[in-house]
Design a protein around this motif. Structure first.
Motif, PDB file in Angstrom:
ATOM      1  N   THR A 174       0.839  -1.190   0.000  1.00 55.98           N
ATOM      2  CA  THR A 174       0.000   0.000   0.000  1.00 55.98           C
ATOM      3  C   THR A 174       0.882   1.250   0.000  1.00 55.98           C
ATOM      4  O   THR A 174       1.982   1.258   0.548  1.00 55.98           O
ATOM      5  N   CYS A 175       0.375   2.292  -0.624  1.00 56.10           N
ATOM      6  CA  CYS A 175       1.128   3.541  -0.735  1.00 56.10           C
ATOM      7  C   CYS A 175       0.178   4.644  -1.190  1.00 56.10           C
ATOM      8  O   CYS A 175      -0.927   4.369  -1.653  1.00 56.10           O
ATOM      9  N   ARG A 176       0.608   5.872  -1.036  1.00 54.40           N
ATOM     10  CA  ARG A 176      -0.183   6.987  -1.569  1.00 54.40           C
ATOM     11  C   ARG A 176      -0.091   7.013  -3.091  1.00 54.40           C
ATOM     12  O   ARG A 176      -1.090   7.147  -3.770  1.00 54.40           O
ATOM     13  N   ILE A 224      -0.691  -4.328  -5.457  1.00 51.64           N
ATOM     14  CA  ILE A 224      -0.524  -2.913  -5.131  1.00 51.64           C
ATOM     15  C   ILE A 224      -1.885  -2.261  -4.899  1.00 51.64           C
ATOM     16  O   ILE A 224      -2.791  -2.392  -5.722  1.00 51.64           O
ATOM     17  N   ILE A 225      -2.015  -1.575  -3.773  1.00 53.96           N
ATOM     18  CA  ILE A 225      -3.194  -0.757  -3.505  1.00 53.96           C
ATOM     19  C   ILE A 225      -2.675   0.655  -3.230  1.00 53.96           C
ATOM     20  O   ILE A 225      -2.102   0.913  -2.171  1.00 53.96           O
ATOM     21  N   ASP A 226      -2.863   1.544  -4.203  1.00 51.29           N
ATOM     22  CA  ASP A 226      -2.382   2.904  -3.999  1.00 51.29           C
ATOM     23  C   ASP A 226      -3.523   3.799  -3.528  1.00 51.29           C
ATOM     24  O   ASP A 226      -4.647   3.346  -3.322  1.00 51.29           O
ATOM     25  N   GLY A 227      -3.220   5.065  -3.330  1.00 51.85           N
ATOM     26  CA  GLY A 227      -4.213   5.992  -2.801  1.00 51.85           C
ATOM     27  C   GLY A 227      -4.463   5.820  -1.321  1.00 51.85           C
ATOM     28  O   GLY A 227      -5.472   6.302  -0.797  1.00 51.85           O
ATOM     29  N   ASN A 243     -10.492   8.101   6.657  1.00 49.46           N
ATOM     30  CA  ASN A 243     -11.374   7.698   5.559  1.00 49.46           C
ATOM     31  C   ASN A 243     -10.625   6.838   4.547  1.00 49.46           C
ATOM     32  O   ASN A 243     -11.181   5.871   4.003  1.00 49.46           O
ATOM     33  N   SER A 244      -9.367   7.194   4.281  1.00 52.36           N
ATOM     34  CA  SER A 244      -8.548   6.396   3.374  1.00 52.36           C
ATOM     35  C   SER A 244      -8.328   4.993   3.933  1.00 52.36           C
ATOM     36  O   SER A 244      -8.405   3.997   3.200  1.00 52.36           O
TER      37      SER A 244
END
Length: 224
Positions: free
Chosen positions: A32-34, A47-50, A57-58
């Protein structure tokens, strides 16, 4: 059965190296990452971005995507750094320190709490912190916001180790060493591969008997 490891802050540095080594070990890695990166996308990981670990909330959106999935290791790696001296304590420094407290201090706590339903007996939580959060070890001063944020997450990790022990979940508070990454402008004493190899060994040795301990990547216990 393949173990699943979720890591935060994976687009570069220590987080990226975690993805490389753990996927090479045969674990299923959820990175995970922004914002993703070409280096991360070149790996065979999910990969899970955002994902912003300082935004509840994220994190709730992440938990919804992962509903019903078990996480064997949760590695809270996402963090930011900004050295602030006593002479720099202006409004900008206060704002920067508050952001570090949100990301470094509250982020791992919020992430762990939000993903608690994905953890089960035998799961492990790793918090990548810094010995700069140690009060006893501070012999150079300065770096006010960063030191305070890491002291905060050390305290959170200790409390989590107590609160999660009845669930059979162990918590490790882990110092990676002074690592040559973008965050340190590639200054440091060790490279990411050496650091992460040690951190993985600390996670493998983590159990309910040593939960809540503050470890150096080399295996040394660190003072609070």
């Amino acid at each position: 059965m393949t173990e699943t490891v979720l890591i935060t802050g994976t687009n570069r540095g220590i987080g990226l190296e975690f993805c490389k080594q753990l996927s090479a070990m045969g674990k299923h890695v959820i990175a995970t990452c922004r914002n993703s990166s070409p280096e991360l996308e070149a790996l065979e990981v999910e990969i899970i971005d955002g994902v912003d670990t300082a935004d509840l909330n994220s994190l709730k959106a992440l938990a919804k995507k992962l509903e019903g999935r078990n996480i064997d290791w949760l590695i809270n790696n996402a963090g930011i750094a900004n050295g602030i001296s006593m002479d720099e304590l202006d409004q900008d420094a206060i704002d920067s320190s508050m952001r570090m407290f949100q990301v470094n201090g509250l982020g791992p706590l919020m992430t762990t709490q939000t993903l608690l339903k994905n953890l089960s007996e035998g799961s492990k939580v790793g918090i990548i912190t810094s010995r700069m959060g140690s009060v006893a070890d501070n012999d150079s001063g300065g770096s006010y916001g960063y030191r305070m944020s890491k002291s905060a997450v050390n305290a959170a990790g200790k409390s989590l180790s107590i609160d999660l022990k009845p669930y059979g979940v162990a918590v490790g508070i882990l110092h990676p060493g002074w690592v040559r990454t973008d965050m340190t402008s590639h200054n440091g004493l060790i490279d990411p591969d050496e650091s992460v190899s040690g951190l993985i060994a600390r996670m493998e040795g983590l159990n309910l008997d040593n939960t809540g301990s503050f470890w150096h990547t080399n295996g040394d216990l660190l003072p609070w």
